[in-house]
Design a protein around this motif. Structure first.
Motif, PDB file in Angstrom:
ATOM      1  N   LEU A 126       1.279  -1.131   0.155  1.00  0.00           N
ATOM      2  CA  LEU A 126       0.064  -0.304   0.309  1.00  0.00           C
ATOM      3  C   LEU A 126       1.189   1.294   0.227  1.00  0.00           C
ATOM      4  CD1 LEU A 126      -2.552   0.964   0.275  1.00  0.00           C
ATOM      5  CD2 LEU A 126      -2.860   0.726   2.636  1.00  0.00           C
ATOM      6  N   LEU A 127       1.999   1.784   0.600  1.00  0.00           N
ATOM      7  CA  LEU A 127       2.752   2.486   1.006  1.00  0.00           C
ATOM      8  C   LEU A 127       3.449   2.392  -0.722  1.00  0.00           C
ATOM      9  CD1 LEU A 127       4.539   2.113   4.572  1.00  0.00           C
ATOM     10  CD2 LEU A 127       3.085   4.302   3.445  1.00  0.00           C
ATOM     11  N   LEU A 128       4.140   1.494  -0.963  1.00  0.00           N
ATOM     12  CA  LEU A 128       4.218   0.966  -2.607  1.00  0.00           C
ATOM     13  C   LEU A 128       3.334   2.201  -3.473  1.00  0.00           C
ATOM     14  CD1 LEU A 128       6.443  -1.876  -2.196  1.00  0.00           C
ATOM     15  CD2 LEU A 128       7.282   0.348  -2.033  1.00  0.00           C
ATOM     16  N   ALA A 129       2.973   2.467  -3.108  1.00  0.00           N
ATOM     17  CA  ALA A 129       0.953   2.473  -4.630  1.00  0.00           C
ATOM     18  C   ALA A 129       1.155   4.354  -4.201  1.00  0.00           C
ATOM     19  CB  ALA A 129      -0.033   1.604  -4.090  1.00  0.00           C
ATOM     20  N   VAL A 130       0.697   4.292  -2.586  1.00  0.00           N
ATOM     21  CA  VAL A 130       1.378   6.072  -2.472  1.00  0.00           C
ATOM     22  C   VAL A 130       1.986   7.205  -2.981  1.00  0.00           C
ATOM     23  CG1 VAL A 130       1.450   7.083  -0.360  1.00  0.00           C
ATOM     24  CG2 VAL A 130      -0.438   5.380  -0.118  1.00  0.00           C
ATOM     25  N   PHE A 131       3.481   5.871  -3.013  1.00  0.00           N
ATOM     26  CA  PHE A 131       5.015   6.234  -3.926  1.00  0.00           C
ATOM     27  C   PHE A 131       4.479   6.903  -5.062  1.00  0.00           C
ATOM     28  CE2 PHE A 131       7.387   5.239  -0.134  1.00  0.00           C
ATOM     29  CZ  PHE A 131       8.200   6.945   0.066  1.00  0.00           C
ATOM     30  N   CYS A 132       3.793   5.653  -5.755  1.00  0.00           N
ATOM     31  CA  CYS A 132       3.500   6.313  -6.749  1.00  0.00           C
ATOM     32  C   CYS A 132       2.608   7.174  -7.195  1.00  0.00           C
ATOM     33  CB  CYS A 132       3.524   5.060  -7.324  1.00  0.00           C
ATOM     34  SG  CYS A 132       4.862   3.213  -7.325  1.00  0.00           S
ATOM     35  N   LEU A 133       1.364   6.681  -6.930  1.00  0.00           N
ATOM     36  CA  LEU A 133       0.148   7.601  -7.243  1.00  0.00           C
ATOM     37  C   LEU A 133       0.379   8.638  -7.272  1.00  0.00           C
ATOM     38  CD1 LEU A 133      -2.566   5.276  -6.424  1.00  0.00           C
ATOM     39  CD2 LEU A 133      -1.586   5.907  -8.508  1.00  0.00           C
ATOM     40  N   VAL A 134       1.290   9.111  -5.704  1.00  0.00           N
ATOM     41  CA  VAL A 134       0.838  10.713  -4.261  1.00  0.00           C
ATOM     42  C   VAL A 134       2.069  11.085  -4.177  1.00  0.00           C
ATOM     43  CG1 VAL A 134       0.584  12.065  -2.828  1.00  0.00           C
ATOM     44  CG2 VAL A 134      -1.207  10.308  -2.678  1.00  0.00           C
ATOM     45  N   LEU A 135       3.312  11.033  -4.176  1.00  0.00           N
ATOM     46  CA  LEU A 135       4.908  11.229  -4.008  1.00  0.00           C
ATOM     47  C   LEU A 135       5.136  11.533  -5.216  1.00  0.00           C
ATOM     48  CD1 LEU A 135       5.970   9.293  -0.716  1.00  0.00           C
ATOM     49  CD2 LEU A 135       4.319  11.544  -1.079  1.00  0.00           C
ATOM     50  N   THR A 137       4.107  11.724  -8.152  1.00  0.00           N
ATOM     51  CA  THR A 137       3.140  12.581  -9.448  1.00  0.00           C
ATOM     52  C   THR A 137       3.293  14.239  -8.567  1.00  0.00           C
ATOM     53  OG1 THR A 137       1.664  12.250  -8.168  1.00  0.00           O
ATOM     54  CG2 THR A 137       1.792  11.240  -9.985  1.00  0.00           C
ATOM     55  N   ARG A 138       3.716  14.532  -7.093  1.00  0.00           N
ATOM     56  CA  ARG A 138       3.340  16.079  -6.734  1.00  0.00           C
ATOM     57  C   ARG A 138       4.376  17.029  -7.325  1.00  0.00           C
ATOM     58  NH1 ARG A 138       5.095  16.408  -0.677  1.00  0.00           N
ATOM     59  NH2 ARG A 138       7.489  15.051  -0.709  1.00  0.00           N
ATOM     60  N   ALA A 139       4.622  18.033  -7.353  1.00  0.00           N
ATOM     61  CA  ALA A 139       5.245  18.917  -7.467  1.00  0.00           C
ATOM     62  C   ALA A 139       6.245  18.919  -6.212  1.00  0.00           C
ATOM     63  CB  ALA A 139       4.853  20.626  -8.160  1.00  0.00           C
ATOM     64  N   GLY A 150       6.734  10.649 -16.707  1.00  0.00           N
ATOM     65  CA  GLY A 150       5.438  11.621 -16.795  1.00  0.00           C
ATOM     66  C   GLY A 150       4.293  11.530 -15.973  1.00  0.00           C
ATOM     67  N   ASN A 151       3.942  12.233 -15.202  1.00  0.00           N
ATOM     68  CA  ASN A 151       2.836  11.340 -13.747  1.00  0.00           C
ATOM     69  C   ASN A 151       1.999  10.173 -14.527  1.00  0.00           C
ATOM     70  OD1 ASN A 151       3.871  13.576 -12.158  1.00  0.00           O
ATOM     71  ND2 ASN A 151       2.416  14.532 -12.024  1.00  0.00           N
ATOM     72  N   GLY A 152       1.667  10.207 -15.775  1.00  0.00           N
ATOM     73  CA  GLY A 152       0.801   8.995 -16.130  1.00  0.00           C
ATOM     74  C   GLY A 152       1.323   7.005 -15.684  1.00  0.00           C
ATOM     75  N   PHE A 153       3.092   7.429 -15.734  1.00  0.00           N
ATOM     76  CA  PHE A 153       3.228   6.335 -15.740  1.00  0.00           C
ATOM     77  C   PHE A 153       3.714   5.818 -14.523  1.00  0.00           C
ATOM     78  CE2 PHE A 153       7.550   4.193 -14.757  1.00  0.00           C
ATOM     79  CZ  PHE A 153       7.614   3.564 -15.034  1.00  0.00           C
ATOM     80  N   TYR A 154       4.398   6.993 -13.875  1.00  0.00           N
ATOM     81  CA  TYR A 154       3.563   6.934 -12.491  1.00  0.00           C
ATOM     82  C   TYR A 154       2.492   6.027 -11.506  1.00  0.00           C
ATOM     83  CZ  TYR A 154       8.220   9.075 -12.391  1.00  0.00           C
ATOM     84  OH  TYR A 154       9.319   9.628 -13.005  1.00  0.00           O
TER      85      TYR A 154
END
Length: 228
Positions: A126-135, A137-139, A150-154
């Motif tokens: 779950l934390l690894l998914a948070v890294f990809c989806l949130v951390l 992709t943020r500025a 690109g953020n789409g890949f993450y």
């Protein structure tokens, strides 16, 4: 005399190396485990899950890989809350290695340890998914924007991790003979680990390029007028 290209800050180099280490070990784990086990037993054979290789001759590979990922995550330092979440993920990765999944015919203590293993593994993914989806992709104000990959890949990697783990949990409802034949948990875990590793490798290269100081453009000086 040619000007030397500016070097990136040392922090960017360190972060990149840690991310490369995390991603490389993550991608290598399913490959080394499955291929190594087949070589040891002398025939193509798959176990029920990646964690199952703890109870095989590949135990040291599994434990060493998970501990290496854990140490890399704990040592990883970028900015808050990346530091906090990576430290928690690192502790969980080490716990996954030290608290093995339950064997085929577990005792009461082995069953309890197996529950701890499953909880740690679930929160880790779950934390690894948070890294990809949130951390990822943020500025990031510490580096220049970088459009590649690109953020789409993450986001794709993050959703792939969540989908793979969801399918792994759902596959436990399948009949035993189907699970023994298809090994759905192993394949789902491998997909999730590949996605996690690919995201960290891509992010390591992106942050390295973005933090590299831009090359300064020099304009040629006008030639001095000739003295008559």
């Amino acid at each position: 005399m040619s000007a030397q290209s500016p070097r990136p800050p040392q922090d960017a180099v360190t972060v990149r190396r840690l991310r490369v280490g995390i991603g490389a070990v993550g991608i290598a784990l399913p490959i080394v485990s499955t291929v190594g086990y087949a070589l040891v037993v002398g025939r193509p054979a798959l176990l029920g899950s990646l964690s199952g290789y703890y109870h095989s001759p590949l135990r040291d590979v599994f434990v060493g890989s998970m501990c290496a990922i854990g140490v890399f995550l704990i040592c990883y330092r970028h900015r808050w809350p990346d530091d906090l979440l990576s430290t928690i993920a690192g502790v969980l990765a080490i716990a996954v290695a030290l608290f093995p999944t339950a064997p085929g015919d577990p005792t009461g203590a082995e069953r309890l340890v197996g529950v701890v293993h499953q909880v740690c593994a679930a929160v880790l993914f779950l934390l690894l998914a948070v890294f990809c989806l949130v951390l990822f992709t943020r500025a990031d104000p510490t580096v220049r924007p970088d459009p590649v990959p690109g953020n789409g890949f993450y986001r794709a990697c993050g959703f792939l991790i969540i989908a793979a783990i969801g399918l792994a949990v759902a596959s436990t409802a399948l009949p035993d003979d189907v699970r023994d034949t298809l090994r759905p948990v192993l394949w789902c875990e491998a997909v999730a680990v590949f996605a996690f590793g690919a995201a960290w490798l891509a992010r390591s290269d992106a942050i390295f390029r973005a933090s590299h100081p831009p090359r300064e453009e020099t304009t040629p000086r006008p030639a001095a007028p000739a003295v008559s």
